[in-house]
Design a protein around this motif. Sequence first.
Motif, PDB file in Angstrom:
ATOM      1  N   GLN A   1       0.829  -1.207   0.000  1.00 30.93           N
ATOM      2  CA  GLN A   1       0.000   0.000   0.000  1.00 30.93           C
ATOM      3  C   GLN A   1       0.866   1.260   0.000  1.00 30.93           C
ATOM      4  N   ALA A   2       2.008   1.190   0.672  1.00 31.38           N
ATOM      5  CA  ALA A   2       2.918   2.341   0.690  1.00 31.38           C
ATOM      6  C   ALA A   2       3.504   2.610  -0.694  1.00 31.38           C
ATOM      7  N   LEU A   3       3.556   1.584  -1.533  1.00 34.35           N
ATOM      8  CA  LEU A   3       4.098   1.750  -2.890  1.00 34.35           C
ATOM      9  C   LEU A   3       3.082   2.344  -3.864  1.00 34.35           C
ATOM     10  N   LEU A   4       1.797   2.225  -3.564  1.00 41.04           N
ATOM     11  CA  LEU A   4       0.771   2.641  -4.533  1.00 41.04           C
ATOM     12  C   LEU A   4       0.919   4.087  -5.010  1.00 41.04           C
ATOM     13  N   PRO A   5       1.138   5.069  -4.122  1.00 39.91           N
ATOM     14  CA  PRO A   5       1.319   6.448  -4.616  1.00 39.91           C
ATOM     15  C   PRO A   5       2.559   6.599  -5.492  1.00 39.91           C
ATOM     16  N   VAL A   6       3.606   5.830  -5.193  1.00 39.42           N
ATOM     17  CA  VAL A   6       4.844   5.884  -5.978  1.00 39.42           C
ATOM     18  C   VAL A   6       4.588   5.349  -7.386  1.00 39.42           C
ATOM     19  N   LEU A   7       3.867   4.227  -7.463  1.00 35.05           N
ATOM     20  CA  LEU A   7       3.545   3.632  -8.766  1.00 35.05           C
ATOM     21  C   LEU A   7       2.711   4.603  -9.600  1.00 35.05           C
ATOM     22  N   ALA A   8       1.706   5.210  -8.962  1.00 40.06           N
ATOM     23  CA  ALA A   8       0.812   6.121  -9.681  1.00 40.06           C
ATOM     24  C   ALA A   8       1.543   7.367 -10.155  1.00 40.06           C
ATOM     25  N   GLU A   9       2.460   7.865  -9.339  1.00 37.94           N
ATOM     26  CA  GLU A   9       3.206   9.079  -9.696  1.00 37.94           C
ATOM     27  C   GLU A   9       4.204   8.828 -10.820  1.00 37.94           C
ATOM     28  N   LEU A  10       4.929   7.711 -10.731  1.00 39.98           N
ATOM     29  CA  LEU A  10       6.031   7.454 -11.660  1.00 39.98           C
ATOM     30  C   LEU A  10       5.645   6.515 -12.803  1.00 39.98           C
ATOM     31  N   HIS A  11       4.401   6.016 -12.780  1.00 41.24           N
ATOM     32  CA  HIS A  11       3.879   5.178 -13.864  1.00 41.24           C
ATOM     33  C   HIS A  11       4.750   3.948 -14.111  1.00 41.24           C
ATOM     34  N   VAL A  12       4.945   3.181 -13.043  1.00 38.83           N
ATOM     35  CA  VAL A  12       5.724   1.948 -13.100  1.00 38.83           C
ATOM     36  C   VAL A  12       4.885   0.827 -12.486  1.00 38.83           C
ATOM     37  N   PRO A  13       4.809  -0.347 -13.147  1.00 39.32           N
ATOM     38  CA  PRO A  13       3.991  -1.432 -12.603  1.00 39.32           C
ATOM     39  C   PRO A  13       4.664  -2.187 -11.453  1.00 39.32           C
ATOM     40  N   LEU A  14       3.834  -2.793 -10.618  1.00 40.11           N
ATOM     41  CA  LEU A  14       4.269  -3.719  -9.574  1.00 40.11           C
ATOM     42  C   LEU A  14       3.696  -5.083  -9.940  1.00 40.11           C
ATOM     43  N   VAL A  15       4.579  -6.059 -10.153  1.00 37.39           N
ATOM     44  CA  VAL A  15       4.165  -7.386 -10.598  1.00 37.39           C
ATOM     45  C   VAL A  15       4.356  -8.408  -9.476  1.00 37.39           C
ATOM     46  N   GLY A  16       3.307  -9.178  -9.204  1.00 44.36           N
ATOM     47  CA  GLY A  16       3.403 -10.280  -8.261  1.00 44.36           C
ATOM     48  C   GLY A  16       3.719  -9.898  -6.831  1.00 44.36           C
ATOM     49  N   PRO A  17       3.062  -8.883  -6.252  1.00 48.04           N
ATOM     50  CA  PRO A  17       3.321  -8.590  -4.838  1.00 48.04           C
ATOM     51  C   PRO A  17       2.998  -9.800  -3.975  1.00 48.04           C
ATOM     52  N   SER A  18       3.860 -10.098  -3.020  1.00 44.58           N
ATOM     53  CA  SER A  18       3.661 -11.264  -2.156  1.00 44.58           C
ATOM     54  C   SER A  18       2.757 -10.885  -0.990  1.00 44.58           C
ATOM     55  N   THR A  19       1.517 -10.610  -1.338  1.00 45.53           N
ATOM     56  CA  THR A  19       0.481 -10.279  -0.367  1.00 45.53           C
ATOM     57  C   THR A  19      -0.860 -10.543  -1.024  1.00 45.53           C
ATOM     58  N   GLY A  20      -1.821 -10.930  -0.214  1.00 43.37           N
ATOM     59  CA  GLY A  20      -3.167 -11.160  -0.724  1.00 43.37           C
ATOM     60  C   GLY A  20      -4.116 -10.052  -0.316  1.00 43.37           C
ATOM     61  N   ALA A  21      -3.607  -8.859  -0.156  1.00 48.54           N
ATOM     62  CA  ALA A  21      -4.421  -7.736   0.306  1.00 48.54           C
ATOM     63  C   ALA A  21      -5.554  -7.429  -0.671  1.00 48.54           C
ATOM     64  N   MET A  22      -6.772  -7.363  -0.154  1.00 50.27           N
ATOM     65  CA  MET A  22      -7.921  -7.031  -0.991  1.00 50.27           C
ATOM     66  C   MET A  22      -7.772  -5.633  -1.586  1.00 50.27           C
ATOM     67  N   ALA A  23      -7.055  -4.758  -0.881  1.00 51.65           N
ATOM     68  CA  ALA A  23      -6.863  -3.385  -1.367  1.00 51.65           C
ATOM     69  C   ALA A  23      -6.099  -3.340  -2.684  1.00 51.65           C
ATOM     70  N   LEU A  24      -5.405  -4.423  -3.041  1.00 54.01           N
ATOM     71  CA  LEU A  24      -4.703  -4.485  -4.313  1.00 54.01           C
ATOM     72  C   LEU A  24      -5.573  -5.067  -5.421  1.00 54.01           C
ATOM     73  N   HIS A  25      -6.771  -5.551  -5.042  1.00 50.62           N
ATOM     74  CA  HIS A  25      -7.692  -6.167  -6.001  1.00 50.62           C
ATOM     75  C   HIS A  25      -8.932  -5.305  -6.244  1.00 50.62           C
ATOM     76  N   GLU A  26      -9.505  -4.789  -5.163  1.00 49.21           N
ATOM     77  CA  GLU A  26     -10.740  -3.998  -5.237  1.00 49.21           C
ATOM     78  C   GLU A  26     -10.595  -2.756  -4.363  1.00 49.21           C
ATOM     79  N   PRO A  27     -10.766  -1.551  -4.923  1.00 50.35           N
ATOM     80  CA  PRO A  27     -10.925  -1.282  -6.358  1.00 50.35           C
ATOM     81  C   PRO A  27      -9.637  -1.606  -7.106  1.00 50.35           C
ATOM     82  N   ILE A  28      -9.748  -1.799  -8.401  1.00 54.18           N
ATOM     83  CA  ILE A  28      -8.596  -2.181  -9.193  1.00 54.18           C
ATOM     84  C   ILE A  28      -7.489  -1.136  -9.098  1.00 54.18           C
ATOM     85  N   GLN A  29      -6.272  -1.606  -8.918  1.00 49.34           N
ATOM     86  CA  GLN A  29      -5.105  -0.728  -8.908  1.00 49.34           C
ATOM     87  C   GLN A  29      -4.446  -0.822 -10.283  1.00 49.34           C
ATOM     88  N   PRO A  30      -4.480   0.241 -11.089  1.00 45.93           N
ATOM     89  CA  PRO A  30      -4.068   0.145 -12.498  1.00 45.93           C
ATOM     90  C   PRO A  30      -2.616  -0.243 -12.725  1.00 45.93           C
TER      91      PRO A  30
END
Length: 370
Positions: free
Chosen positions: A105-134
């Motif tokens: 979750q701490a990475l989400l603003p960084v990804l959105a700002e710098l437009h870089v994907p995060l692949v295969g995070p080792s967590t099953g957090a629902m916050a990474l699924h719903e709502p969709i994180q682009p």
Amino acid sequence: MKITHALWSAVVLAALATAAHAQLRIGQPSGFTGSAAAGVKENTEGAKLYIDAVNRRGGVHGQQIELITMDDKFDPATTAQVGRALITEHNVLALFLNRGTPHAQALLPVLAELHVPLVGPSTGAMALHEPIQPWVFNVRATYQREAIKAIRHLASLGITRIAVLPTDDSFGADATIGAEKGFAAAGLKPVLVQKFPREKPDFVELAAKVKQSDAQAVLYIGSSGSVASGVKALRVAGLTVQVVTLSNNASDGFIKLLGEHARGVIVTQVFPNERAVNYRLIKEAQELAKAKGLNGVSPAMVEGFAAAKVLVEGLRRAGPKPTPSGLRDALEGMQKYDLGGLEVSYSPSNHSGLDFADLSIIGSDGKFMR
């Protein structure tokens, strides 16, 4: 300056060497130290099994994949700093396989700002699924799905008095929601829900509360180090309650931390049995591990291996000159990609990947049994 034959040969060789070592840089900010270190190291070992094999075959479009790992000490604030440094200073195409819910979750603003994907995070957090994180592409089921399955399994055994002990962070809160859904489906209510702090928890006090609740089973939601310490405290207090924990602890390292208290602990799983070679995914991982002189693979290694397969396929589809945005688009267009008996699909409205969930129990031989 006159260019001699020897000098020209050196220039050509240098150019060829540069081309041969062109790299696809991938960044992994994760807790290589801290309470989740055992699982993180096995995740990474599994990912490198596949990445190293791809590199030996010539890489992707003739380019080698370079996995740059950085220790975030399992601290969410550090995860964001390390993730940003990997992108801005090391020019990685993607972040990959970080561990932890608040950390992702701490990475989400960084990804959105710098437009870089995060692949295969080792967590099953629902916050990474719903709502969709682009910018996030999951390769595993949610913790809520696991917790539901765990509670339903206990209820099916006739166990009705269940305590829930979650770490006091977003991971614990997320998984507890799943447990609540499981209780509702089984027509039960927990006899105890007691949070514990991520830092310096008092497991002796927790064990006393479990004893007072007269629980028959405990769903322990936390990092491997915390849960192992918590289980030991339960046993020292003389409690023989059934212990269940989630797949973030599906590692050989967790079993070692449990020591003499490992036998009988139930651990939910999000990939097939690591010895089920009828799955091509597992057979491939086992063969590559054997070639490296390893005895086999752990569930945590399988998770890393599967995530690496998705990453590499995304890089292949992104073409010979991939960009972070191009990789994101390539992943989003992936439909029914066969990992080896399991299919992964993404779309603009779904970045969940897989929904596989299973149960295992640690046997007397210190191995996960299905």
